[in-house]
Design an enzyme around this catalytic site. Structure first.
Site, PDB file in Angstrom:
ATOM      1  N   SER A  99      94.558  39.026 -64.146  1.00  0.00           N
ATOM      2  CA  SER A  99      95.251  38.779 -65.422  1.00  0.00           C
ATOM      3  C   SER A  99      95.055  37.367 -65.985  1.00  0.00           C
ATOM      4  O   SER A  99      95.359  37.135 -67.156  1.00  0.00           O
ATOM      5  CB  SER A  99      96.748  39.043 -65.273  1.00  0.00           C
ATOM      6  OG  SER A  99      96.992  40.412 -65.370  1.00  0.00           O
ATOM      7  N   TYR A 131     104.398  37.244 -66.304  1.00  0.00           N
ATOM      8  CA  TYR A 131     104.948  38.589 -66.523  1.00  0.00           C
ATOM      9  C   TYR A 131     106.462  38.494 -66.762  1.00  0.00           C
ATOM     10  O   TYR A 131     106.922  37.563 -67.410  1.00  0.00           O
ATOM     11  CB  TYR A 131     104.659  39.532 -65.336  1.00  0.00           C
ATOM     12  CG  TYR A 131     103.296  39.399 -64.730  1.00  0.00           C
ATOM     13  CD1 TYR A 131     102.157  39.643 -65.486  1.00  0.00           C
ATOM     14  CD2 TYR A 131     103.127  39.041 -63.401  1.00  0.00           C
ATOM     15  CE1 TYR A 131     100.895  39.543 -64.920  1.00  0.00           C
ATOM     16  CE2 TYR A 131     101.871  38.939 -62.823  1.00  0.00           C
ATOM     17  CZ  TYR A 131     100.763  39.182 -63.591  1.00  0.00           C
ATOM     18  OH  TYR A 131      99.540  39.071 -63.026  1.00  0.00           O
ATOM     19  N   VAL A 136      96.956  39.304 -60.278  1.00  0.00           N
ATOM     20  CA  VAL A 136      97.315  39.990 -59.031  1.00  0.00           C
ATOM     21  C   VAL A 136      96.383  39.680 -57.853  1.00  0.00           C
ATOM     22  O   VAL A 136      96.632  40.129 -56.743  1.00  0.00           O
ATOM     23  CB  VAL A 136      97.422  41.525 -59.192  1.00  0.00           C
ATOM     24  CG1 VAL A 136      98.677  41.924 -59.922  1.00  0.00           C
ATOM     25  CG2 VAL A 136      96.186  42.106 -59.820  1.00  0.00           C
ATOM     26  N   TYR A 174      86.715  45.607 -69.551  1.00  0.00           N
ATOM     27  CA  TYR A 174      87.969  45.027 -69.053  1.00  0.00           C
ATOM     28  C   TYR A 174      87.917  44.794 -67.536  1.00  0.00           C
ATOM     29  O   TYR A 174      88.366  43.758 -67.041  1.00  0.00           O
ATOM     30  CB  TYR A 174      89.139  45.949 -69.422  1.00  0.00           C
ATOM     31  CG  TYR A 174      90.475  45.500 -68.879  1.00  0.00           C
ATOM     32  CD1 TYR A 174      91.170  44.447 -69.474  1.00  0.00           C
ATOM     33  CD2 TYR A 174      91.057  46.127 -67.770  1.00  0.00           C
ATOM     34  CE1 TYR A 174      92.402  44.030 -68.967  1.00  0.00           C
ATOM     35  CE2 TYR A 174      92.277  45.715 -67.259  1.00  0.00           C
ATOM     36  CZ  TYR A 174      92.950  44.670 -67.864  1.00  0.00           C
ATOM     37  OH  TYR A 174      94.164  44.261 -67.364  1.00  0.00           O
ATOM     38  N   LYS A 212      93.132  37.191 -69.079  1.00  0.00           N
ATOM     39  CA  LYS A 212      93.728  37.593 -70.370  1.00  0.00           C
ATOM     40  C   LYS A 212      93.879  36.393 -71.309  1.00  0.00           C
ATOM     41  O   LYS A 212      93.754  36.523 -72.525  1.00  0.00           O
ATOM     42  CB  LYS A 212      95.101  38.242 -70.141  1.00  0.00           C
ATOM     43  CG  LYS A 212      95.031  39.580 -69.408  1.00  0.00           C
ATOM     44  CD  LYS A 212      96.434  40.052 -69.023  1.00  0.00           C
ATOM     45  CE  LYS A 212      96.393  41.397 -68.316  1.00  0.00           C
ATOM     46  NZ  LYS A 212      97.723  41.787 -67.789  1.00  0.00           N
TER      47      LYS A 212
HETATM   48  N1  LIG Z   1      98.514  41.557 -63.362  1.00  0.00           N
HETATM   49  C1  LIG Z   1      97.217  41.598 -63.208  1.00  0.00           C
HETATM   50  O1  LIG Z   1      96.572  40.684 -62.724  1.00  0.00           O
HETATM   51  C2  LIG Z   1      96.620  42.884 -63.645  1.00  0.00           C
HETATM   52  C3  LIG Z   1      95.129  42.858 -63.779  1.00  0.00           C
HETATM   53  C4  LIG Z   1      94.487  44.110 -63.284  1.00  0.00           C
HETATM   54  N2  LIG Z   1      93.078  44.050 -63.475  1.00  0.00           N
HETATM   55  C5  LIG Z   1      95.090  45.326 -63.970  1.00  0.00           C
HETATM   56  O2  LIG Z   1      94.801  45.589 -65.083  1.00  0.00           O
HETATM   57  O3  LIG Z   1      95.867  46.028 -63.388  1.00  0.00           O
END
Ligand SMILES: NC(=O)CC[C@H](N)C(=O)O
Length: 307
Positions: A63, A243, A261, A191, A66
């Protein structure tokens, strides 16, 4: 400025919390990580780096990507167009939640840091093919990190691509409501590669420094992104970067940061430092438990909170 031995001491302290966390395994390839790993690098504006732990380990961004993809599409399309497809408000829900997509303004994701919003952002990366779009993003990441060697983990990308059923559902929901209009498999391909971009905590810290310096690379003096883009990204880091733990993080630590994550955290102390951390043991909200402890120790000891 901090010394290496002091940082090593903090790492040792923070590592004790690894036992309360768990490595993410919903992306099977991430399940191989060692929960006891913990590394950190701090980049300062004069170019010095202080690091502790195994700083040669490469970890995927997940994430954290992002925030970088958001910067790129803001540069490509401008604020107005981007915020027609994705909102600016925190959700208070887990990052993969689908709930608010139906409740609030049909299908417009509330912010670019939840998966639905990130998918809408990745959809906006310009280029004629998935490969061309990915290469543009990768070039941007390499420039931010000042490292032309950065690439992605094929294993992690494939592992997520094969198991991302929930993200596919989010895409179909967004497609039904016209937020995206491309082939879902292509978007998932892009993605999952984006999330699998991998680097060391030193690379990550340098990216954090560019955000900390309002988009300017202090070593080349190049303005890599406009000041406003860096400001928007840092604001999202504060409001949604961790988050649905962003509120508590802002109170306890108070540094703009984005987690993933894989256990990574990118942090930007405005005008001062970029920080990169990897600690794969996660809490129940998906944030690195050891990484947050480490940031808390740093923030409290050196009064780094922006508030
Ligand atoms: N919170 C994350 O790092 C999520 C990223 C992960 N690639 C997903 O889309 O589930």
């Amino acid at each position: 400025m901090y010394s290496k031995s002091e940082l090593e001491q903090f790492v040792k302290q923070a590592k004790q919390y690894a036992r309360y966390g768990k490595v993410a395994d919903y992306i099977p390839a991430l399940g191989k990580a060692n929960p006891n790993d913990l590394s950190i690098a701090i980049y300062t504006r004069d170019g010095s780096v202080i690091a502790a732990g195994d700083t040669t380990d490469k970890v995927t961004l997940q994430s954290i990507s992002k925030i970088i993809a958001l910067a790129l599409v803001l540069i490509d399309h401008g604020e107005k167009e981007v915020f027609q497809k994705v909102g600016m408000e925190p959700t208070g829900d887990p990052f993969h939640s689908i709930a608010k997509l139906e409740e609030v303004q049909p299908a417009k994701p509330l912010n670019p840091m939840i998966n639905a919003g990130a998918l809408a952002v990745t959809h906006m990366i310009s280029g004629a093919s998935v490969n061309e779009r990915f290469q543009r993003l990768l070039q941007f990441v390499r420039k931010l990190a000042g490292n032309p060697e950065i690439s992605y983990s094929k294993e992690v990308a494939k592992s997520e691509f094969e198991t991302a059923f929930l993200n596919r559902s989010l895409c179909y929901f967004l497609k039904q409501h016209g937020i995206i209009n491309e082939d879902v498999e292509e978007l998932m391909d892009l993605y999952t590669k984006q999330c699998a971009i991998e680097m060391t905590c030193i690379d990550l810290a340098r990216i954090g420094l560019v955000f900390a310096m309002d988009g300017r690379d202090p070593f080349t003096d190049e303005q890599i992104m406009p000041l406003d883009v860096a400001r928007i990204c840092k604001t999202f880091m504060v409001t949604c970067g961790m988050y649905n733990a962003s509120g508590e993080f802002a109170i306890k630590i108070g540094i703009p940061a984005k987690s993933g994550v894989s256990g990574g955290i990118l942090a930007a102390v405005p005008g001062r430092f970029g920080i990169g951390i990897f600690g794969p043991a996660l809490d129940d909200k998906g944030n690195s438990i050891t990484g947050m402890k480490l940031l808390e120790l740093l923030s409290k000891t050196y009064s780094l909170s922006i508030f």
